[in-house]
Design a protein around this motif. Structure first.
Motif, PDB file in Angstrom:
ATOM      1  N   VAL B  31       0.807  -1.228   0.000  1.00 45.49           N
ATOM      2  CA  VAL B  31       0.000   0.000   0.000  1.00 45.49           C
ATOM      3  C   VAL B  31       0.832   1.267   0.000  1.00 45.49           C
ATOM      4  CG1 VAL B  31      -1.952  -1.091   1.184  1.00 45.49           C
ATOM      5  CG2 VAL B  31      -0.151   0.037   2.525  1.00 45.49           C
ATOM      6  N   TYR B  32       0.174   2.340  -0.410  1.00 45.53           N
ATOM      7  CA  TYR B  32       0.629   3.689  -0.164  1.00 45.53           C
ATOM      8  C   TYR B  32      -0.254   4.244   0.960  1.00 45.53           C
ATOM      9  CZ  TYR B  32       2.876   3.520  -4.822  1.00 45.53           C
ATOM     10  OH  TYR B  32       3.645   3.190  -5.908  1.00 45.53           O
ATOM     11  N   LEU B  33       0.305   5.148   1.751  1.00 45.47           N
ATOM     12  CA  LEU B  33      -0.433   5.714   2.877  1.00 45.47           C
ATOM     13  C   LEU B  33      -0.368   7.236   2.841  1.00 45.47           C
ATOM     14  CD1 LEU B  33       0.931   3.125   5.356  1.00 45.47           C
ATOM     15  CD2 LEU B  33      -1.520   3.481   4.975  1.00 45.47           C
ATOM     16  N   PHE B  34      -1.442   7.862   3.286  1.00 46.31           N
ATOM     17  CA  PHE B  34      -1.567   9.311   3.199  1.00 46.31           C
ATOM     18  C   PHE B  34      -2.225   9.883   4.455  1.00 46.31           C
ATOM     19  CE2 PHE B  34      -0.832   8.942  -1.337  1.00 46.31           C
ATOM     20  CZ  PHE B  34      -1.417   7.739  -1.669  1.00 46.31           C
ATOM     21  N   TRP B  35      -1.876  11.113   4.759  1.00 37.16           N
ATOM     22  CA  TRP B  35      -2.626  11.925   5.701  1.00 37.16           C
ATOM     23  C   TRP B  35      -3.051  13.203   4.995  1.00 37.16           C
ATOM     24  CZ3 TRP B  35      -4.737  11.175  10.395  1.00 37.16           C
ATOM     25  CH2 TRP B  35      -4.280  10.105  11.175  1.00 37.16           C
ATOM     26  N   TYR B  36      -4.345  13.539   5.170  1.00 34.42           N
ATOM     27  CA  TYR B  36      -4.897  14.776   4.636  1.00 34.42           C
ATOM     28  C   TYR B  36      -5.437  15.612   5.791  1.00 34.42           C
ATOM     29  CZ  TYR B  36      -5.086  12.679  -0.073  1.00 34.42           C
ATOM     30  OH  TYR B  36      -4.778  12.105  -1.280  1.00 34.42           O
ATOM     31  N   LEU B  51       5.246   6.445   0.151  1.00 34.74           N
ATOM     32  CA  LEU B  51       5.215   5.652  -1.074  1.00 34.74           C
ATOM     33  C   LEU B  51       6.226   4.516  -0.999  1.00 34.74           C
ATOM     34  CD1 LEU B  51       4.916   8.489  -3.778  1.00 34.74           C
ATOM     35  CD2 LEU B  51       3.094   7.264  -2.562  1.00 34.74           C
ATOM     36  N   SER B  52       7.430   4.829  -0.532  1.00 31.36           N
ATOM     37  CA  SER B  52       8.492   3.832  -0.388  1.00 31.36           C
ATOM     38  C   SER B  52       9.646   4.498   0.352  1.00 31.36           C
ATOM     39  CB  SER B  52       8.954   3.317  -1.753  1.00 31.36           C
ATOM     40  OG  SER B  52       9.556   4.358  -2.493  1.00 31.36           O
ATOM     41  N   GLY B  53      10.683   3.694   0.650  1.00 31.32           N
ATOM     42  CA  GLY B  53      11.875   4.255   1.261  1.00 31.32           C
ATOM     43  C   GLY B  53      11.756   4.403   2.758  1.00 31.32           C
ATOM     44  N   SER B  54      12.295   5.497   3.288  1.00 32.47           N
ATOM     45  CA  SER B  54      12.307   5.724   4.731  1.00 32.47           C
ATOM     46  C   SER B  54      10.904   5.660   5.308  1.00 32.47           C
ATOM     47  CB  SER B  54      12.919   7.097   5.036  1.00 32.47           C
ATOM     48  OG  SER B  54      12.791   7.390   6.416  1.00 32.47           O
ATOM     49  N   THR B  55      10.805   4.972   6.418  1.00 34.32           N
ATOM     50  CA  THR B  55       9.482   4.803   7.030  1.00 34.32           C
ATOM     51  C   THR B  55       9.031   6.049   7.784  1.00 34.32           C
ATOM     52  OG1 THR B  55      10.500   3.809   8.976  1.00 34.32           O
ATOM     53  CG2 THR B  55       9.727   2.310   7.234  1.00 34.32           C
ATOM     54  N   LEU B  56       9.945   6.973   8.037  1.00 27.55           N
ATOM     55  CA  LEU B  56       9.584   8.237   8.672  1.00 27.55           C
ATOM     56  C   LEU B  56       9.453   9.293   7.581  1.00 27.55           C
ATOM     57  CD1 LEU B  56       9.121   9.776  11.332  1.00 27.55           C
ATOM     58  CD2 LEU B  56      11.564  10.333  11.322  1.00 27.55           C
ATOM     59  N   VAL B  57       8.257   9.817   7.440  1.00 25.69           N
ATOM     60  CA  VAL B  57       8.019  10.805   6.390  1.00 25.69           C
ATOM     61  C   VAL B  57       7.650  12.136   7.015  1.00 25.69           C
ATOM     62  CG1 VAL B  57       7.369   9.155   4.626  1.00 25.69           C
ATOM     63  CG2 VAL B  57       5.631  10.046   6.127  1.00 25.69           C
ATOM     64  N   PHE B  63       4.345  18.465  10.482  1.00 26.72           N
ATOM     65  CA  PHE B  63       3.843  17.119  10.772  1.00 26.72           C
ATOM     66  C   PHE B  63       4.777  16.050  10.225  1.00 26.72           C
ATOM     67  CE2 PHE B  63      -0.279  17.591  12.711  1.00 26.72           C
ATOM     68  CZ  PHE B  63      -0.677  18.874  12.367  1.00 26.72           C
ATOM     69  N   GLU B  64       4.776  14.895  10.883  1.00 29.32           N
ATOM     70  CA  GLU B  64       5.502  13.732  10.399  1.00 29.32           C
ATOM     71  C   GLU B  64       4.698  12.489  10.743  1.00 29.32           C
ATOM     72  OE1 GLU B  64       9.255  14.059  12.472  1.00 29.32           O
ATOM     73  OE2 GLU B  64       8.565  12.684  14.029  1.00 29.32           O
ATOM     74  N   ALA B  65       4.999  11.405  10.044  1.00 26.84           N
ATOM     75  CA  ALA B  65       4.312  10.145  10.305  1.00 26.84           C
ATOM     76  C   ALA B  65       5.291   9.007  10.102  1.00 26.84           C
ATOM     77  CB  ALA B  65       3.110   9.980   9.380  1.00 26.84           C
ATOM     78  N   GLU B  66       5.042   7.911  10.797  1.00 25.40           N
ATOM     79  CA  GLU B  66       5.913   6.749  10.674  1.00 25.40           C
ATOM     80  C   GLU B  66       5.113   5.544  10.212  1.00 25.40           C
ATOM     81  OE1 GLU B  66       8.440   6.019  13.978  1.00 25.40           O
ATOM     82  OE2 GLU B  66       9.739   4.723  12.761  1.00 25.40           O
ATOM     83  N   PHE B  67       5.577   4.929   9.137  1.00 24.02           N
ATOM     84  CA  PHE B  67       4.970   3.715   8.604  1.00 24.02           C
ATOM     85  C   PHE B  67       5.533   2.526   9.363  1.00 24.02           C
ATOM     86  CE2 PHE B  67       3.281   0.553   6.067  1.00 24.02           C
ATOM     87  CZ  PHE B  67       4.212  -0.150   5.317  1.00 24.02           C
ATOM     88  N   ASN B  68       4.655   1.746   9.980  1.00 23.65           N
ATOM     89  CA  ASN B  68       5.069   0.549  10.705  1.00 23.65           C
ATOM     90  C   ASN B  68       4.346  -0.631  10.072  1.00 23.65           C
ATOM     91  OD1 ASN B  68       5.282  -1.617  12.587  1.00 23.65           O
ATOM     92  ND2 ASN B  68       5.843  -0.139  14.176  1.00 23.65           N
ATOM     93  N   LYS B  69       5.071  -1.368   9.233  1.00 23.33           N
ATOM     94  CA  LYS B  69       4.439  -2.448   8.475  1.00 23.33           C
ATOM     95  C   LYS B  69       3.991  -3.587   9.385  1.00 23.33           C
ATOM     96  CE  LYS B  69       5.064  -5.259   4.324  1.00 23.33           C
ATOM     97  NZ  LYS B  69       5.996  -5.615   3.216  1.00 23.33           N
ATOM     98  N   SER B  70       4.790  -3.914  10.382  1.00 21.91           N
ATOM     99  CA  SER B  70       4.445  -5.046  11.255  1.00 21.91           C
ATOM    100  C   SER B  70       3.198  -4.761  12.078  1.00 21.91           C
ATOM    101  CB  SER B  70       5.620  -5.371  12.171  1.00 21.91           C
ATOM    102  OG  SER B  70       5.908  -4.270  13.015  1.00 21.91           O
ATOM    103  N   GLN B  71       3.002  -3.511  12.440  1.00 23.70           N
ATOM    104  CA  GLN B  71       1.820  -3.137  13.213  1.00 23.70           C
ATOM    105  C   GLN B  71       0.723  -2.538  12.338  1.00 23.70           C
ATOM    106  OE1 GLN B  71       2.682  -0.832  16.709  1.00 23.70           O
ATOM    107  NE2 GLN B  71       4.363  -2.172  17.359  1.00 23.70           N
TER     108      GLN B  71
END
Lengths: 116, 114
Positions: B31-36, B51-57, B63-71
């Motif tokens: 998936v791709y993930l977004f915040w609006y 979209l990909s790469g670093s999990t901290l965007v 604002f920032e967000a962290e992608f956590n695939k396991s959770q």
């Protein structure tokens, strides 16, 4: 650069009446989306156009909703006849390309419909 | 199909305090993930995306967000909020193979108090 334009901004109608919304996307954007946002919920995709063709209308209630994008530019969404549960904000969005890769969607201000 | 759960419908916080808005998603594909963000009587504006790469965007307005695939989470954070951050925030997900179709959560109302 002008953003996505929508009109009217507000509309109040009686149930069983008809209503139409208009959207003008950002110039040059191939893809246009219509979303329904019911109070307290996130936007739900109704229909997606690429140029003047329909890509996805799986969640459009086709017995009462219709949409068109003649000439691949602006678009109209129509409800006929309206029901109470159609009260919502109708958002239009556009993106530059229409392929399945990521393209940022730019949203208009929406049309708030109240059905009495 | 994808789904999104925003765990808090309303988050009140005082000005200059940190804030976290929680988002969990479900998907059987990548998936791709977004915040609006949505201000009153306005359309949605993209805050940030993964979209990909670093999990901290990092996004706009601090604002920032962290992608956590396991959770299967994509929580939004800001270290110090301002009154002007008061708005509705939506988390959204789309399949990598069909990025034009996003599924949105039901939103979190962030209210920043003086």
């Amino acid at each position: 650069e002008a953003g996505v334009a929508q009109s009217p901004r507000y509309k109040i109608i009686e149930k069983r009446q008809s209503v139409a919304f208009w959207c003008n996307p950002i110039s040059g954007h191939a893809t246009l989306y219509w979303y329904q946002q019911i109070l307290g919920q996130g936007p739900k995709l109704l229909i997606q156009f690429q140029n003047n063709g329909v890509v996805d209308d799986s969640q459009l209630p086709k017995d009462r909703f219709s949409a068109e994008r003649l000439k691949g530019v602006d678009s109209t969404l129509k409800i006929q006849p309206a029901k109470l549960e159609d009260s919502a904000v109708y958002l239009c969005a556009s993106s530059l390309r229409g392929d399945r890769s990521y393209n940022e969607q730019f949203f208009g201000p929406g049309t708030r419909l109240t059905v009495l | 199909a994808q789904s999104v759960t925003q765990l808090d419908s309303q988050v009140p916080v005082f000005e200059e305090a940190p804030v976290e808005l929680r988002c969990n998603y479900s998907s059987s594909v990548s998936v791709y993930l977004f915040w609006y963000v949505q201000y009153p009587n306005q359309g949605l504006q993209l805050l940030l995306k993964y979209l990909s790469g670093s999990t901290l965007v990092k996004g706009i307005n601090g604002f920032e967000a962290e992608f956590n695939k396991s959770q299967t989470s994509f929580h939004l954070r800001k270290p110090s909020v301002h009154i002007s951050d008061t708005a509705e925030y939506f988390c959204a997900v789309s399949a990598v193979t069909n990025a034009g179709k996003s599924t949105f959560g039901d939103g979190t109302t962030l209210t920043v108090k003086p």
